[in-house]
Design a protein around this motif. Structure first.
Motif, short mmCIF file in Angstrom:
data_model
loop_
_atom_site.label_atom_id
_atom_site.label_comp_id
_atom_site.label_asym_id
_atom_site.label_seq_id
_atom_site.Cartn_x
_atom_site.Cartn_y
_atom_site.Cartn_z
N ASP A 102 0.32 -9.76 -1.20
CA ASP A 102 0.09 -8.55 -1.62
C ASP A 102 1.27 -7.51 -0.89
N ALA A 104 1.53 -4.41 -2.50
CA ALA A 104 1.45 -3.00 -2.88
C ALA A 104 1.84 -2.05 -1.66
N HIS A 107 5.64 -1.70 -2.11
CA HIS A 107 6.05 -0.92 -3.16
C HIS A 107 5.60 0.49 -3.05
N ALA A 108 4.79 0.99 -2.44
CA ALA A 108 4.39 2.29 -2.23
C ALA A 108 5.38 2.97 -1.30
N GLU A 222 1.89 -1.19 7.46
CA GLU A 222 2.22 0.01 6.78
C GLU A 222 3.68 0.44 7.47
N GLU A 249 8.75 -9.40 1.42
CA GLU A 249 8.32 -7.95 1.67
C GLU A 249 9.61 -7.11 1.88
#
Length: 257
Positions: A102, A104, A107-108, A222, A249
């Motif tokens: 994952d 996401a 990318h964010a 994060e 990543e």
């Protein structure tokens, strides 16, 4: 903490209990004996008997983990892991699953940085690396040697950031590498270190007032995403990896591995 005891009151309502490290398989075996209706599984993420920091007892436990529970579903995400386990344990069948990740959050973080950062190219190369002194196969010493060499050659044109272990572990590893480097390297860049804490939980290490490596400690996902998104190069000197998730990543964050 006794893992089996901690999970005992919860496992009965589930269909399967899965171990993810050889030290958890014994707990899986204990829980399976208490709850015969619950399936058992072992997600193999590395061939752990090859770990070079295991005692004789732990190496034996790692070797026996693949056959500890009769009928246990054993699965892995790479052909190498499947073939390695089956070669060393001929009675074991390993099912290969499709790897997934994952990205996401990465990318964010990249989108956020792209929206906030100025467009002119940066003059300082930002290099990030994960350092785990307790995991020799990730080559923490080699990683630190590379970072120190970059700082020795390019000075303040390189900003080096590390994460992945506590401050104490990092300082101990860095001082040891510096000691070896000062006595064995033809490059001759043995540094003396003084530690100075700064705000935000980061730690700067200085030589004559010049920052060497900015260590951020252990980071949540994060924070790793934000760090990759604001870095140019990710250094990974691991001797081997079962999957290489961190490199993926980094790439998802436009950080070159």
């Amino acid at each position: 903490v006794d893992l089996a005891a901690a999970l005992y009151n919860h496992v009965g309502v589930y269909d399967i209990v899965i171990g993810t490290l050889f030290t958890t398989v014994e707990a899986v075996a204990s829980l399976a004996a208490c709850y015969p209706h619950v399936m058992t599984g072992y997600f193999v993420q590395d061939y752990e008997p090859n770990f070079d920091n295991l005692s004789a007892d732990l190496k034996r436990e790692a070797l026996e983990s693949y056959t500890r529970v009769d009928g246990m579903l054993i699965f892995a995400k790479t052909d190498w892991l499947k073939q390695t386990v089956e070669r060393h344990h001929p009675t074991v069948r390993v099912r290969k699953i499709k790897p997934a990740i994952d990205l996401a959050a990465f990318h964010a973080a990249l989108r956020t940085v792209a929206e906030e950062e100025e467009t002119p190219p940066r003059e300082v190369l930002r290099v990030v690396a994960m350092v785990r002194p307790k995991t020799p196969r990730r080559n923490p010493e080699g990683t630190l040697r590379v970072l120190l060499e970059l700082k020795a050659r390019f000075g303040d044109r390189v900003h080096a950031v590390t994460f992945g272990c506590t401050r104490d572990e990092f300082e101990e590893a860095l001082i040891e590498v510096s000691r070896k480097q000062a006595t064995t390297s033809s490059l001759g860049f043995g540094f003396g270190f003084a530690a100075a804490a700064k705000g935000g939980g980061a730690l700067d290490l200085y030589e004559d007032g010049i920052e060497l490596i900015d260590h951020r400690g252990t980071l949540p996902r994060e924070a790793v995403a934000s760090l990759f998104a604001t870095s140019d190069v990710f250094v990974d000197m691991s001797f081997w990896q079962a999957f290489g998730r961190t490199g993926l990543e980094a790439m998802a964050s436009a950080c070159v591995p």
